[in-house]
Scaffold this motif. Structure first.
Motif, mmCIF file in Angstrom:
data_model
loop_
_atom_site.group_PDB
_atom_site.id
_atom_site.type_symbol
_atom_site.label_atom_id
_atom_site.label_comp_id
_atom_site.label_asym_id
_atom_site.label_seq_id
_atom_site.Cartn_x
_atom_site.Cartn_y
_atom_site.Cartn_z
ATOM 1 N N THR A 227 0.593 -1.381 0.119
ATOM 2 C CA THR A 227 0.166 0.084 -0.094
ATOM 3 C C THR A 227 0.507 1.439 0.354
ATOM 4 O O THR A 227 0.909 2.189 -0.744
ATOM 5 C CB THR A 227 -0.487 -0.400 1.218
ATOM 6 N N GLN A 231 1.059 4.189 -2.647
ATOM 7 C CA GLN A 231 1.303 5.569 -2.696
ATOM 8 C C GLN A 231 2.163 6.363 -2.877
ATOM 9 O O GLN A 231 1.813 7.582 -3.698
ATOM 10 C CB GLN A 231 0.859 5.587 -1.315
ATOM 11 N N GLN A 235 2.085 9.499 -6.206
ATOM 12 C CA GLN A 235 2.314 11.106 -6.023
ATOM 13 C C GLN A 235 3.152 11.378 -6.644
ATOM 14 O O GLN A 235 3.572 12.149 -6.604
ATOM 15 C CB GLN A 235 2.423 10.948 -4.510
#
Length: 273
Positions: A227, A231, A235
């Motif tokens: 996860t 992420q 980004q």
């Protein structure tokens, strides 16, 4: 390129980014000069395994500073070398043995988990430049045109913020290092055909396609689960900062103003519609 820090006898040795503005590039230019002097001007010159540091445990490799550093050196070298090959593509690199932390300052443009570092985007942006280089006297940019008449401007600021021998890279570049403003850059391109254009801005810099700073904001965990990896990737996916449509009238220049910070890298893609 980094030099050694004089703390080895205390078990605290490290590397220090060279303050010489012609480090790396100066050596390439000297090699070309020696080839010329030897009477073999057509002899090819290839530099391999280079970057801002010679160690696979230097956090400058993960830093946003690396992207601007690489572009500055390639610009300084110009046509003196036939090729300049960055160390390696990925941090999955066997010579120093396996590494177990997400960001360890490895030689690659990607981490061991496939996260793009800022330097990855420096090369991606260069790859998007057209094959025809346009007249441009700026020492920190390339402006090019492709076969479809689209124009690309790759601009950057390289500022060596390293404080010097008082601290080595292994301590300096693992910090959160916000960049300071360098003011506004005015991009002006003459003689574009009149018409409508799509203008796209892509960027690398502090907090922008800067995976390491995202990692620091997470608390610099020793490990990243799936996860967290996704992420960081999301980004820092290299997407355009903005897109807009502009109209250029006859005998009118294209003009764009860009806010620049220390060690920002910007690609402006001007696509004729």
């Amino acid at each position: 390129m980094a030099g050694k820090c004089n703390a080895a006898k205390f078990g605290q040795s490290g590397t220090v980014l060279d303050k010489n503005p012609m480090s790396v590039s100066g050596e390439v230019l000297q090699s070309r000069s020696e080839i010329q002097a030897a009477g073999m001007p057509e002899l090819e010159l290839h530099y391999t395994e280079w970057s801002a540091s010679y160690t696979p445990a230097d956090p400058i490799h993960d830093s946003y500073h690396e992207a601007a550093y690489v572009l500055q050196k390639l610009k300084q070298v110009g046509h003196a070398a036939n090729s300049m090959s960055y160390w390696v593509f990925t941090d999955i690199f066997e010579e120093p043995g396996p590494r177990f932390t997400p960001f360890h300052g490895g030689f690659g443009m990607l981490t061991i988990q496939g996260i793009n570092k800022p330097v990855f985007y420096a090369y991606q942006f260069m790859n998007r430049l057209g094959s025809t280089e346009l007249t441009n006297k700026d020492s920190s940019s390339w402006v090019c045109r492709d076969s479809s008449g689209n124009v690309q401007a790759l601009v950057w600021d390289f500022t060596n913020t390293h404080p010097g021998d008082s601290v080595h890279n292994q301590k300096y570049y693992i910090r959160d290092l916000p960049s300071k403003s360098k003011g506004k850059l005015r991009l002006n391109i003459k003689e574009l055909p009149a018409g409508a254009y799509s203008v796209e801005l892509y960027k690398v810099g502090y907090g922008c396609n800067d995976a390491y700073t995202t990692y620091l904001a997470m608390g610099r965990p020793a490990q990243l689960n799936r996860t967290a990896v996704e992420q960081i990737k999301k980004q820092n996916d290299g997407a355009a900062i903005y897109r807009k449509i502009v109209t250029i009238n006859k005998n009118e220049s294209f003009a764009e103003t860009i806010d620049m910070r220390e060690n920002d890298v910007c690609l402006v893609n001007i696509v004729r519609l």
